[in-house]
Write an enzyme that holds these catalytic residues in place. Structure first.
Site, PDB file in Angstrom:
ATOM      1  N   ASN A   1      -0.755  -0.888  -6.101  1.00 19.85           N
ATOM      2  CA  ASN A   1       0.238  -2.062  -6.358  1.00 19.85           C
ATOM      3  C   ASN A   1       0.094  -2.182  -7.994  1.00 19.85           C
ATOM      4  O   ASN A   1      -0.644  -2.987  -8.376  1.00 19.85           O
ATOM      5  CB  ASN A   1      -0.227  -3.507  -5.677  1.00 19.85           C
ATOM      6  CG  ASN A   1       0.774  -4.542  -5.681  1.00 19.85           C
ATOM      7  OD1 ASN A   1       1.758  -4.229  -6.445  1.00 19.85           O
ATOM      8  ND2 ASN A   1       0.368  -5.495  -5.295  1.00 19.85           N
TER       9      ASN A   1
ATOM     10  N   ASN B   1       6.564  -8.040  -7.712  1.00 18.56           N
ATOM     11  CA  ASN B   1       7.769  -7.715  -6.550  1.00 18.56           C
ATOM     12  C   ASN B   1       7.321  -7.326  -5.150  1.00 18.56           C
ATOM     13  O   ASN B   1       8.021  -6.869  -4.568  1.00 18.56           O
ATOM     14  CB  ASN B   1       8.364  -5.991  -7.175  1.00 18.56           C
ATOM     15  CG  ASN B   1       7.205  -5.193  -7.193  1.00 18.56           C
ATOM     16  OD1 ASN B   1       6.189  -5.220  -6.502  1.00 18.56           O
ATOM     17  ND2 ASN B   1       7.528  -3.802  -7.645  1.00 18.56           N
ATOM     18  N   ASP B   2       6.014  -8.091  -4.838  1.00 15.54           N
ATOM     19  CA  ASP B   2       5.641  -7.874  -3.226  1.00 15.54           C
ATOM     20  C   ASP B   2       6.640  -8.387  -2.590  1.00 15.54           C
ATOM     21  O   ASP B   2       6.684  -7.866  -1.332  1.00 15.54           O
ATOM     22  CB  ASP B   2       4.350  -8.350  -3.256  1.00 15.54           C
ATOM     23  CG  ASP B   2       3.200  -7.393  -4.300  1.00 15.54           C
ATOM     24  OD1 ASP B   2       3.555  -6.528  -4.686  1.00 15.54           O
ATOM     25  OD2 ASP B   2       1.961  -8.055  -4.048  1.00 15.54           O
TER      26      ASP B   2
ATOM     27  N   GLY C   1       2.320  -3.968  -0.727  1.00 18.24           N
ATOM     28  CA  GLY C   1       2.736  -4.347  -2.073  1.00 18.24           C
ATOM     29  C   GLY C   1       2.843  -3.290  -2.806  1.00 18.24           C
ATOM     30  O   GLY C   1       2.943  -3.430  -4.023  1.00 18.24           O
TER      31      GLY C   1
ATOM     32  N   ASP D   1       3.947   0.002  -4.954  1.00 22.82           N
ATOM     33  CA  ASP D   1       5.059   0.343  -5.420  1.00 22.82           C
ATOM     34  C   ASP D   1       5.064   1.578  -6.352  1.00 22.82           C
ATOM     35  O   ASP D   1       4.046   2.279  -6.744  1.00 22.82           O
ATOM     36  CB  ASP D   1       5.693  -0.800  -6.113  1.00 22.82           C
ATOM     37  CG  ASP D   1       4.428  -1.289  -7.238  1.00 22.82           C
ATOM     38  OD1 ASP D   1       3.795  -0.673  -7.892  1.00 22.82           O
ATOM     39  OD2 ASP D   1       4.223  -2.935  -7.263  1.00 22.82           O
TER      40      ASP D   1
ATOM     41  N   ASP E   1      13.566  14.254   7.468  1.00 24.93           N
ATOM     42  CA  ASP E   1      12.761  13.610   8.399  1.00 24.93           C
ATOM     43  C   ASP E   1      13.525  14.065   9.904  1.00 24.93           C
ATOM     44  O   ASP E   1      14.867  14.333   9.668  1.00 24.93           O
ATOM     45  CB  ASP E   1      13.064  11.948   8.190  1.00 24.93           C
ATOM     46  CG  ASP E   1      12.225  11.400   9.444  1.00 24.93           C
ATOM     47  OD1 ASP E   1      10.948  11.637   9.456  1.00 24.93           O
ATOM     48  OD2 ASP E   1      12.666  10.662  10.269  1.00 24.93           O
TER      49      ASP E   1
ATOM     50  N   GLU F   1      11.229  18.465   8.824  1.00 21.10           N
ATOM     51  CA  GLU F   1      10.210  18.197   9.984  1.00 21.10           C
ATOM     52  C   GLU F   1      10.752  18.453  11.219  1.00 21.10           C
ATOM     53  O   GLU F   1      11.851  17.863  11.853  1.00 21.10           O
ATOM     54  CB  GLU F   1       9.828  16.605   9.910  1.00 21.10           C
ATOM     55  CG  GLU F   1       9.054  16.038  10.915  1.00 21.10           C
ATOM     56  CD  GLU F   1       8.983  14.569  11.351  1.00 21.10           C
ATOM     57  OE1 GLU F   1       7.966  13.924  11.664  1.00 21.10           O
ATOM     58  OE2 GLU F   1      10.071  14.242  11.257  1.00 21.10           O
TER      59      GLU F   1
HETATM   60 CA    CA Z   1       4.051  -4.552  -5.862  1.00 20.71          CA
END
Ligand code: CA
Length: 618
Positions: free
Chosen positions: A141, A146-147, A166, A168, A333, A362
């Site tokens: 984090n 920005n959480d 959180g 980033d 994906d 994948e």
């Molecule tokens: Ca964050």
């Protein structure tokens, strides 16, 4: 270039609309938000969205750029414009004018950029590389502010494995030095585009805006800056993309462009996960359709990319991120869950623009025949031609775990791992498969090997030296293990030291358990040695049938031979070398790559109990 987020683009359009205020803005967004001059494909499809957009007439006035086709779909709020861009067109702002009943109702200055020099020829990740897989919410984090930005629906709770934690882009950027020292040369981040979902948004596979980095990770510019900073350290960035499905909160879901935008609008129709229906000569069509068309979950609607506007949208979106952020590859994906004709078209169109870029799909099946079907160059009985250069080697991952864990018998343990490799004849290019011991979806390696450090070292030595492109899951270098098998949140636990106040710090080593620190040092040594070991990058592989719990193989290239010996037995083994004459013609002196000690290879080699020995002979 500015921030081409939806909001900024919307603001520009609103300003353009200001002259005709009062009525709602007829255009809310245009995707892609920008483009470049000089692609092989000269056609660019713009998706124009806004109330009543389908009723607008568009025109373009710019040298070298022409509007060649306008397409309207089922929704009254979308207009698709095909522009043709001459290779000699000058970068700049392309004026788009929108009229209703002959009256101008909106204007938009569309950004047309110059490409980076050498962009087309960029080298994708390859056998020289080591990929490090990070789930960004769970790594570090770097920006607590920005959480939980205003308006986000999901909650933040580090004690909840399904919530946001959180992590980033700033957290990753702050630890590039760590990754460089570890010997990593490619960074695969699970998807970082917006997932504005009310729950489980942390995993990233429920995309709600294809052109916007999720604000909890940072801004689009932060992503581009991370790629630049990583490249400065010799680390490429691989984007994880999803073309099979979207998130149920995707902005399209409020107003689907066309009736066939989704495979089915009914969330109750779920994929049956029967991958084999694609190849099965006896499969019922109803099952095959359910595999391809069913939703991945009730929060992940299934896209129908055979709709030509959607197909092009997805291709352009991938190209946009490669060009914008200067990427070195794509991880795709749920590859086989989409219509296979589209996937061939998708990969073909991306590779036409970047012939040396690498794309890895994948296909989570443990049978090499089902995986090999999808690799470019494969001659398939049903005539299917794929354009996908690489796949995740799930069959070998399963065989590795079984090889280490299970007792050695004729059909299990190391002999089964040995025999699994024989099936490489099914692949057009087995060297370019991505090999791994664990990933973000599997149980963690250390749990799988019963928290046995010796087996962990054997797995890491194998991944570092076997044919293929190694991929390491974040935290595996610290013997991280989930406690509860099958628990996604537990597998995707936080990297220690990524949050203020963490008791231990994997980045600095502070507070690490001695065995975790030792494991990290072991992998660091292996990976840094691997950087300069061409025999492992490009050499032949010859392996010898396991005997008495010992599996020996060699990688060889002119001037270098690497010998790998895994001894799973509880006893020291004195390995007679006469059997390996095909690989070791005479007495030589090599170097143990972990201890650095010289090793004389004459008549025999002593292998400690439960050990991995890697010897580099030059
Ligand atoms: Ca964050």
């Amino acid at each position: 270039m500015g921030e081409w987020s939806r909001r900024a683009a919307g603001l520009v359009l609103l300003l353009a609309w200001a002259a005709c205020a009062a009525a709602p803005a007829p255009i809310e967004r245009i995707d892609p938000p920008s483009w470049w001059v000089g692609f092989e494909s000269r056609t660019l499809e713009l998706m124009v969205h806004g109330p009543g957009a389908a009723a607008l007439a568009a025109s373009v006035d710019y040298p070298g750029v022409r509007l060649v086709r306008t397409t309207r779909a089922d929704s009254p709020n979308y207009l698709f414009l095909d522009l043709e861009i001459d290779p000699g067109a000058a970068p700049g702002r392309v004026p788009l004018t929108f009229r209703r009943g002959g009256r101008v109702v909106a204007r938009h200055a569309y950004p047309l950029e110059a490409r980076r020099p050498g962009s087309r020829e960029r080298q994708g990740f390859d056998t020289r590389d080591v990929i490090y897989l990070v789930m960004p919410d769970r790594f570090a984090n770097g920006d607590p502010s920005n959480d939980q930005p205003p308006g986000t629906l999901d909650h933040v709770d580090r004690r909840d494995g399904g919530a946001r934690h959180g992590g980033d882009l700033a957290g990753i950027a702050a630890h590039l030095d760590y990754l460089e020292r570890l010997g990593v040369t490619q960074l695969w981040l699970t998807p970082v585009v917006e997932n504005a979902q009310p729950a489980f948004s942390y995993h990233g596979y429920a995309i709600t805006d294809h052109y916007r980095i999720d604000p909890r990770y940072g801004r689009n510019e932060d992503y581009r800056e991370l790629a630049r900073a990583a490249r400065e350290r010799g680390i490429g960035l691989i984007a994880d993309i999803v073309v099979n499905h979207i998130g149920s909160q995707h902005w399209w879901m409020r107003d689907l462009p066309a009736r066939d935008w989704l495979s089915t609008a009914d969330p109750r129709v779920r994929t049956n996960h029967h991958h084999s229906t694609v190849q099965d000569p006896y499969a019922a069509e109803v099952d095959r359709r359910q595999y391809i068309d069913g939703w991945f979950s009730d929060t992940m609607p299934d896209l129908h990319p055979m709709n030509p506007q959607l197909g092009t949208y997805l291709v352009q979106n991938a190209i946009w991120w490669i060009e914008y952020a200067d990427l070195s590859g794509l991880r795709i994906d749920t590859y086989s869950y989409s219509d296979k004709r589209f996937m061939a078209d998708f990969t073909g169109r991306v590779r036409r623009e970047y012939p040396r870029l690498n794309l890895v799909g994948e296909e989570w099946r443990n049978d090499p025949a089902l995986v090999a079907y999808w690799q470019a160059g494969k001659s398939n009985p049903d005539g299917y031609v794929s354009n996908l250069p690489s796949l995740m080697d799930f069959p070998l991952q399963a065989a590795l775990l079984g090889g280490l864990r299970d007792p050695d018998r004729w059909n299990s343990g190391l002999p089964a791992l040995y025999e699994r490799l024989a099936e490489d004849f099914l692949y057009p290019d087995p060297r370019h498969l991505v090999i791994f011991a664990d990933n973000h979806d599997t149980d963690r390696l250390f749990l799988e090997v019963g928290r046995d450090e010796a087996l962990w070292r054997m797995a890491m030595a194998w991944v570092a030296t076997m044919r293929g492109i190694p991929q390491i899951l974040y935290g595996t270098e610290l013997l991280m293990a989930n406690d509860r098998p099958g628990d996604d949140g537990d597998k995707r636990r936080d990297f220690p030291g990524g949050w203020p106040g963490d008791a231990a710090d994997g980045f600095t080593g502070r507070g690490l358990e001695p065995r975790a620190a030792a494991a990290q040092a072991y992998l660091r040594t292996l990976l840094n040695w691997r950087r300069g070991a061409p025999a492992v990058h490009a050499g032949t592989l010859r392996h010898y049938a396991p005997e008495d719990g010992v599996y020996v193989y060699f990688r060889a290239l002119a001037g270098e031979t690497v010998m790998v010996a895994l001894n799973k037995a509880d006893a020291e083994r004195r390995l007679a070398l006469a059997r390996f004459r095909e690989s070791l013609p005479g007495p030589v002196v090599g170097r143990d790559v972990v201890s650095g000690a010289a090793v004389e290879l004459n008549d025999s080699l002593t292998l400690p109990a439960r050990s991995a020995t890697v010897i580099d002979i030059r």
